[in-house]
Design a protein around this motif. Structure first.
Motif, PDB file in Angstrom:
ATOM      1  N   CYS A  81       0.821  -1.217   0.000  1.00 30.35           N
ATOM      2  CA  CYS A  81       0.000   0.000   0.000  1.00 30.35           C
ATOM      3  C   CYS A  81       0.855   1.267   0.000  1.00 30.35           C
ATOM      4  O   CYS A  81       0.313   2.380   0.019  1.00 30.35           O
ATOM      5  CB  CYS A  81      -0.921   0.006   1.223  1.00 30.35           C
ATOM      6  N   PRO A  85      -2.260   3.105  -3.850  1.00 26.26           N
ATOM      7  CA  PRO A  85      -2.864   2.785  -5.149  1.00 26.26           C
ATOM      8  C   PRO A  85      -4.369   3.033  -5.236  1.00 26.26           C
ATOM      9  O   PRO A  85      -4.910   3.136  -6.333  1.00 26.26           O
ATOM     10  CB  PRO A  85      -2.561   1.289  -5.300  1.00 26.26           C
ATOM     11  N   CYS A  86      -5.061   3.098  -4.098  1.00 25.82           N
ATOM     12  CA  CYS A  86      -6.523   3.219  -4.121  1.00 25.82           C
ATOM     13  C   CYS A  86      -6.942   4.658  -4.424  1.00 25.82           C
ATOM     14  O   CYS A  86      -6.432   5.607  -3.820  1.00 25.82           O
ATOM     15  CB  CYS A  86      -7.123   2.758  -2.793  1.00 25.82           C
ATOM     16  N   CYS A  92      -6.632   1.356   1.508  1.00 24.72           N
ATOM     17  CA  CYS A  92      -5.807   0.245   1.039  1.00 24.72           C
ATOM     18  C   CYS A  92      -5.567  -0.751   2.175  1.00 24.72           C
ATOM     19  O   CYS A  92      -5.201  -0.370   3.288  1.00 24.72           O
ATOM     20  CB  CYS A  92      -4.474   0.770   0.509  1.00 24.72           C
ATOM     21  N   CYS A 101      -8.684  -2.772  -2.048  1.00 20.54           N
ATOM     22  CA  CYS A 101      -9.185  -1.437  -1.730  1.00 20.54           C
ATOM     23  C   CYS A 101     -10.612  -1.531  -1.188  1.00 20.54           C
ATOM     24  O   CYS A 101     -11.461  -2.196  -1.794  1.00 20.54           O
ATOM     25  CB  CYS A 101      -9.179  -0.553  -2.978  1.00 20.54           C
ATOM     26  N   CYS A 103     -13.708   0.569  -0.930  1.00 20.39           N
ATOM     27  CA  CYS A 103     -14.143   1.775  -1.638  1.00 20.39           C
ATOM     28  C   CYS A 103     -15.311   2.451  -0.932  1.00 20.39           C
ATOM     29  O   CYS A 103     -16.241   1.769  -0.486  1.00 20.39           O
ATOM     30  CB  CYS A 103     -14.557   1.417  -3.066  1.00 20.39           C
ATOM     31  N   ARG A 110     -11.247  -2.445  -8.723  1.00 21.29           N
ATOM     32  CA  ARG A 110     -10.070  -2.886  -7.977  1.00 21.29           C
ATOM     33  C   ARG A 110      -9.384  -1.721  -7.281  1.00 21.29           C
ATOM     34  O   ARG A 110      -8.876  -1.854  -6.166  1.00 21.29           O
ATOM     35  CB  ARG A 110      -9.080  -3.586  -8.917  1.00 21.29           C
ATOM     36  N   LEU A 111      -9.382  -0.547  -7.936  1.00 16.88           N
ATOM     37  CA  LEU A 111      -8.725   0.633  -7.368  1.00 16.88           C
ATOM     38  C   LEU A 111      -9.742   1.714  -6.991  1.00 16.88           C
ATOM     39  O   LEU A 111      -9.365   2.864  -6.796  1.00 16.88           O
ATOM     40  CB  LEU A 111      -7.714   1.202  -8.370  1.00 16.88           C
ATOM     41  N   CYS A 112     -11.027   1.346  -6.894  1.00 20.63           N
ATOM     42  CA  CYS A 112     -12.105   2.321  -6.638  1.00 20.63           C
ATOM     43  C   CYS A 112     -12.172   3.353  -7.762  1.00 20.63           C
ATOM     44  O   CYS A 112     -12.514   4.519  -7.539  1.00 20.63           O
ATOM     45  CB  CYS A 112     -11.911   3.030  -5.291  1.00 20.63           C
ATOM     46  N   GLU A 113     -11.834   2.903  -8.974  1.00 18.15           N
ATOM     47  CA  GLU A 113     -11.763   3.829 -10.101  1.00 18.15           C
ATOM     48  C   GLU A 113     -13.100   4.015 -10.811  1.00 18.15           C
ATOM     49  O   GLU A 113     -13.239   4.902 -11.656  1.00 18.15           O
ATOM     50  CB  GLU A 113     -10.708   3.342 -11.114  1.00 18.15           C
TER      51      GLU A 113
END
Length: 222
Positions: A81, A85-86, A92, A101, A103, A110-113
């Motif tokens: 972490c 990355p989140c 993270c 992550c 969210c 996966r990354l709260c994108e």
């Protein structure tokens, strides 16, 4: 000592009884021919699934760490972490050579994108429903005759006050449009099957006989 009997870097010393080998660290034996397995002794401090390797010619051991670990004894789980990355204020959670992550709503991925628009991208609304992104997620504007979170439930208008079919007629939902259709039994017509078809319309009785209309039938009074 002129024959150089000592192996593995051992130093030969002449003695009155013959010779003596002063062995390099990690070796033993008359001619230093035996490597000491320090990994099999109390010197092995490698933890977990790390692999112990003898340090040839010098003191101690080396721990070969599995992926995701570091440290002299492989005792440290590497912080995956560290690079944050989140996205979108996701939290993270470090794993072993991995991370996940957590969210905040309504973000996903996966990354709260994936934000609010993510919901409608999956086309959750069924039966012609229109998806609208909302701050809480999504809303389906359902076609007539359907209801439910994703417009997956057909409204049984025949079970409501909309059923105006009379007699032995059968009520059928109009899928995708308003209202119902009444399937009339033989001899009846009309929007609600309320009209008995006039079987005397063709004046079937002869010789001034009087036609009496029935249900899908007639009789003559002669």
């Amino acid at each position: 000592c002129t024959k150089r009997p000592c192996k593995n870097g051992g130093v030969c010393k002449n003695r009155f009884w013959g010779f003596e080998c002063l062995c390099s660290h990690g070796f033993t034996g008359r001619t230093c021919e035996c490597e000491i397995d320090e990994c099999a002794t109390g010197a092995n401090a490698c933890v977990g699934n790390s692999r112990c390797v003898n340090n040839v010619g010098r003191e101690g051991i080396t721990c070969k760490c599995p992926v995701g670990f570091t440290g002299h004894n492989c005792e440290i789980n590497m912080d995956d972490c560290k690079s944050n990355p989140c996205l979108n204020k996701g939290v993270c959670i470090d794993g072993i050579n991995s991370f996940s992550c957590e969210c905040p709503y309504p973000f996903k991925g996966r990354l709260c994108e994936l934000g609010r628009s993510w919901f409608c991208k999956k086309r959750p609304c069924k039966n012609g429903g229109v998806c609208k992104n909302r701050f809480w997620g999504f809303e389906c504007l359902c076609s007539h005759g359907f209801t439910g979170r994703t417009c997956d439930c057909e409204i049984d208008e025949c079970a409501t006050g909309a059923n105006t079919c009379v007699g032995n007629s059968r009520c059928v939902n109009n899928v995708g449009r308003e209202g119902i259709t009444c399937k009339c039994p033989v001899g009846f017509t009309g929007h609600n099957c309320e009209i008995n078809i006039d079987d005397c319309k063709s004046n079937p009785c002869l010789n001034k006989g009087v036609c009496i209309d029935g249900i899908n039938s007639f009789s003559c009074e002669c």
